[in-house]
Design an enzyme around this catalytic site. Structure first.
Site, PDB file in Angstrom:
ATOM      1  CG  ASP A 296      -1.980   1.078   1.225  1.00  0.00           C
ATOM      2  OD1 ASP A 296      -2.292   1.586   0.133  1.00  0.00           O
ATOM      3  OD2 ASP A 296      -2.516   1.394   2.308  1.00  0.00           O
ATOM      4  CG  HIS A 297       1.214   4.132  -2.710  1.00  0.00           C
ATOM      5  ND1 HIS A 297       0.593   4.386  -3.917  1.00  0.00           N
ATOM      6  CD2 HIS A 297       2.348   3.456  -3.023  1.00  0.00           C
ATOM      7  CE1 HIS A 297       1.318   3.892  -4.902  1.00  0.00           C
ATOM      8  NE2 HIS A 297       2.378   3.312  -4.390  1.00  0.00           N
ATOM      9  CE1 TYR A 470      -7.697   5.411   3.623  1.00  0.00           C
ATOM     10  CE2 TYR A 470      -8.589   7.191   2.279  1.00  0.00           C
ATOM     11  CZ  TYR A 470      -8.308   6.642   3.520  1.00  0.00           C
ATOM     12  OH  TYR A 470      -8.640   7.342   4.655  1.00  0.00           O
ATOM     13  CG  HIS A 471      -3.116   4.204  -3.633  1.00  0.00           C
ATOM     14  ND1 HIS A 471      -2.176   5.198  -3.823  1.00  0.00           N
ATOM     15  CD2 HIS A 471      -4.326   4.795  -3.843  1.00  0.00           C
ATOM     16  CE1 HIS A 471      -2.773   6.331  -4.101  1.00  0.00           C
ATOM     17  NE2 HIS A 471      -4.081   6.112  -4.133  1.00  0.00           N
ATOM     18  N   PRO A 472      -4.206  -0.341  -1.865  1.00  0.00           N
ATOM     19  CG  PRO A 472      -6.061  -1.553  -1.108  1.00  0.00           C
ATOM     20  CD  PRO A 472      -5.599  -0.155  -1.414  1.00  0.00           C
TER      21      PRO A 472
END
Length: 550
Positions: A296-297, A470-472
């Site tokens: 994630d980021h 919110y970049h899984p």
């Protein structure tokens, strides 16, 4: 459901699933079923771009996952919102349209995803979009997804001042971060069409809904993939307390997202033997990599007081929000028609990085991403993110019951390289904001604050303040035949099983440098050709893909 047997069953009507439903049903002889656990939602909060924080807070449209206590964040648990609605996360996200750097996809190929280099992915990015600037070698001009800029960049001088500060700091300008040069300062494109959010439900699914060979069912949770030996034959669904089975004569395609797809595989008995045993699920097919490699980021909000009363904070009161909403309802323009992330940058955290690994989003306001805790007075902020983390986490079910959310741990900041990179990021940003171009606007540094200077102080602040972007991605990653940790092969087929694929951000071997909606759509576009057995598109021969210094 119009019938119980289909050629293709697509599980998940999100950023990838809506693309697949459109492309697979384009020929009338193919029967396609698209399954979505959420519903259809046309609320103002989803359609109006500026209401993105409210869209994410709609519980009916968000799975509302939460991580396990994160050891690298002093035990904090972070939200992991995922869309539970037609359009999936493209219906509740920030609408920033960033493809990633071309070298990200070359790296995928180096990690075993043969054929997924940038030259082979670029034509699918082009096929997906209609770019407001028109088609060229890098941008599409007639695809389903409208992409463009916002409508406020000329009105608020903070955007141009931020870009000018980057140039003063010695960085380049990019005319198009999704074109020839990602690296540098410039505009951030968004998926907004005539002032309305352009989710994949609107761009891809809506034009296909009238096709008689496409069935879309909502409110249906996929409990398990049905198999006959090693052959996937359908899915078992729960809808309104009733269990039904749908059968696929050709393929079952999981597009349930970065968390949903690995969890569904595990509930189906496909995954690591120990995880399935602990959850009480009989092992059907052992694949140790299912649920592993989760990435994630992270991002932090670096906030400053603004010395001039020109920021969006003036509108963050009930009357201001009502006026924005009224204008948007009447004319589809004004402050409601943009996500307000209209300027940004992609930079290298250190000179030795081969390509950018830092992303900046500029916001002419001081407020949290979820819309809470707005600053009294005026301020601006930069969302700062390090985009190539070394930490790897996991997704693990706790029960065969789909109503029980899986355990999720990202292992944020557990790798020493990530901790060092964040120090570089914070210092890099301060140097940019300290430039002359922002001097007339720049007031007190609110976050991190003037006393956060040493390595130890920066480390503490980052651990206490950082949040998920919110970049899984990555928990069903692609790899080659010799990679026992890979879940799918380079054609997105689940290893060791037939007629079963995964097509969403969970198959990314590594998270890309930017927001994930655009590369997820690209993956679905390319996978559709694979599923249909069509020749794959390739970039024009002789096209120079990268600037000389990339």
């Amino acid at each position: 459901m119009r019938c119980s047997r289909y050629d293709y069953i697509v599980v998940g009507a999100g950023s990838a699933g809506c693309v697949l439903a459109n492309r697979l049903s384009a020929a009338p002889e193919r029967r396609v079923l698209l399954v979505e656990a959420g519903g259809r939602d046309n609320s103002l909060f989803i359609r109006m771009p500026a209401a993105l924080s409210q869209a994410m807070r709609l519980r009916r449209c968000n799975w509302g996952f939460v991580s396990e206590p994160e050891p690298g964040l002093s035990g904090r648990r972070l939200d992991c919102p995922r869309g539970k609605v037609l359009g999936g996360s493209s219906s509740i996200n920030g609408m920033v349209y960033v493809r990633g750097h071309g070298r990200d996809f070359d790296a995928w190929e180096g990690l075993g995803a043969a054929g997924w280099n940038y030259g082979n992915c670029l034509p699918y990015f082009r096929r997906a979009e209609t770019w407001q600037g028109g088609a060229d070698a890098f941008r599409g001009g007639d695809g389903p997804l409208p992409t463009g800029g916002g409508n406020n960049a000329r009105r608020n001088p903070l955007y141009s001042a931020f870009v000018a500060a980057g140039l003063e700091a010695g960085y380049a300008r990019t005319q198009d971060c999704n074109g020839y040069r990602q690296e540098g300062f410039g505009a951030l494109p968004m998926t907004v069409d005539d002032g309305v959010r352009a989710s994949t439900a609107r761009a891809y699914l809506a034009p296909a809904r009238a096709r008689p060979n496409l069935s879309v069912i909502t409110g249906a949770t996929a409990e398990t993939v049905l198999c006959d030996g090693t052959v996937a034959t359908g899915v078992r669904l729960r809808r309104g307390g009733r269990v039904v089975e749908a059968r696929a004569t050709k393929e079952v395609i999981l597009a349930a997202g970065a968390i949903g797809s690995p969890a569904l595989l595990q509930r189906s008995g496909i995954g690591p033997a120990d995880v399935l045993s602990d959850a009480g699920v009989p092992l059907r097919h052992e694949l140790p990599g299912v649920g592993e490699n989760l990435q994630d980021h992270l991002e932090v909000y670096c906030q400053y007081r603004c010395l001039e009363p020109i920021t969006l904070n003036a509108w963050m009161n009930p009357l201001g929000k009502a006026l924005i909403g009224l204008r948007w309802l009447l004319f589809r323009d004004g402050l409601g028609s943009t996500n307000h992330f209209e300027a940004g940058a992609f930079l290298r955290s250190a000179p030795e990085r081969e390509w950018p690994d830092v992303q900046l989003h500029f916001l002419p306001a001081a407020v949290r991403y979820d819309g809470t805790q707005a600053l009294r007075g005026h301020g601006f902020q930069v969302h700062l993110g390090h985009n190539r983390p070394r930490g790897r986490g996991w997704v693990r079910i706790v029960s065969p019951d789909a109503a029980h959310p899986p355990r999720i741990r990202f292992n944020y900041l557990t790798h020493a390289d990530d901790v060092r990179a964040w120090r570089d990021c914070v210092r890099l940003l301060r140097r940019i904001v300290g430039q002359r171009a922002l001097a007339r606007y720049r007031g007190e540094e609110l976050q991190p604050g003037g006393d956060v200077v040493s390595d130890a102080a920066i480390d503490r602040w980052v651990r206490d303040s950082v949040e998920s972007a919110y970049h899984p991605a990555g928990a069903c990653r692609m790899g080659d035949a010799g990679d026992t940790a890979a879940v799918v092969d380079p054609e997105c087929r689940v290893r060791g099983l037939e007629r079963l694929r995964v097509v969403d951000s969970s198959i990314f071997p590594a998270v890309t440098n930017g927001n994930l909606n655009a590369p997820t759509i690209m993956v679905a576009e390319r996978a559709a050709d694979m599923i249909l057995g069509r020749p794959l598109l390739r970039a024009d021969e002789g096209l120079e893909l990268y600037p000389p210094d990339a």
